[in-house]
Design a protein around this motif. Sequence first.
Motif, mmCIF file in Angstrom:
data_model
loop_
_atom_site.group_PDB
_atom_site.id
_atom_site.type_symbol
_atom_site.label_atom_id
_atom_site.label_comp_id
_atom_site.label_asym_id
_atom_site.label_seq_id
_atom_site.Cartn_x
_atom_site.Cartn_y
_atom_site.Cartn_z
ATOM 1 N N ARG A 33 -4.943 2.476 2.241
ATOM 2 C CA ARG A 33 -4.188 3.495 1.800
ATOM 3 C C ARG A 33 -5.010 4.701 1.644
ATOM 4 N NH1 ARG A 33 -1.281 2.431 -3.601
ATOM 5 N NH2 ARG A 33 -3.037 3.316 -4.316
ATOM 6 N N VAL A 91 -0.894 5.390 5.129
ATOM 7 C CA VAL A 91 -1.142 4.065 5.169
ATOM 8 C C VAL A 91 -1.528 3.626 6.485
ATOM 9 C CG1 VAL A 91 -0.153 1.782 4.903
ATOM 10 C CG2 VAL A 91 0.393 3.512 3.254
ATOM 11 N N LEU A 143 0.842 -1.283 -0.013
ATOM 12 C CA LEU A 143 0.119 0.015 -0.043
ATOM 13 C C LEU A 143 0.998 1.322 0.059
ATOM 14 C CD1 LEU A 143 -2.823 -1.035 2.340
ATOM 15 C CD2 LEU A 143 -2.901 -0.792 -0.089
#
Length: 224
Positions: free
Chosen positions: A217, A133, A37
Motif C-alpha cells: 500500500r 494498492v 491493505l
Amino acid sequence: MAATAAYDEIADWYEGEFLPRSSVDDPAGIDRALRGLLGPGDGHCLEIGCGTGVHAASVRAMGWFPVGVDVSAGMLRHARGRLACARADAERMPLGDGSVDAAIAVMVHTDMPAYPAVLREAARVLRPGGVFVHVGVHPCFCGGFADRTDPDAVVVRQGYGDRHWTKESWTDRGIRDKVGASHFPLAELLNAVLDAGMVPERFAESGGPTPIVLALRARVPGKS
C-alpha cells in the motif's frame, strides 16, 4: 497490442475455467492482501487492469464504489456486470487529475511492460492523500526463472535480474504460457513506486510455503 489480443482470445477460458480453479478459498491470499491493505472507504476506487472484474465484490464490500479500466474488450465483456468500466490504456487513462480516492492493481503488473509509467498515471489520477494498492506475483519467486513444479521447493534459476518477457512456465494451466509475462526485480518494482511520487506504507506476502504474492500500500502525498 499483442497482449490485448491474447487476453481477448482467452477471456472465456479465464472466466469459465481459470478463475474458478484458482480462486477457491483464495489459496494465494490475493483477496486477503487486497482487503487488508485497501481497507474500508466510501469513495471511488479505480481498478487498473480490471480484467473480468472479479475483485469488484471485495472492493464494494469494504464500502468503496468500484470502477475499472482494461485494454481487453474480451475481458471487459465479463466485467460489465460487476463494475462500471471502460476500455482504456493504463498508461493514458481517461480520468482527470486527482479524480479518484483509491486505486488498485491486482495481479496485472506482469502484463504491463511499462508498469512504471502505469504507476505514474495512477499517481496522477489519485487525489492528494489517495491510496494505491498493488497486489502482484512475487518478483523473487515467480517468473520465467522460477520453477514451482514442487510446491514445497521453488527452484530459482538464472534470469531473475534480466527484466525479460517470456512465455516460459512451469505449468500449462496458468496465464504466462498463454500470454507471456514481464518480470520486474524487487528493487526495480519498489523504486518504480517511489519514482511515481507515492510513499509506501505497508507490505504483505502471501501464498506458500514460498510466497506467491507480494502486495503493498502506498499513498500520494498531501491532504484530502
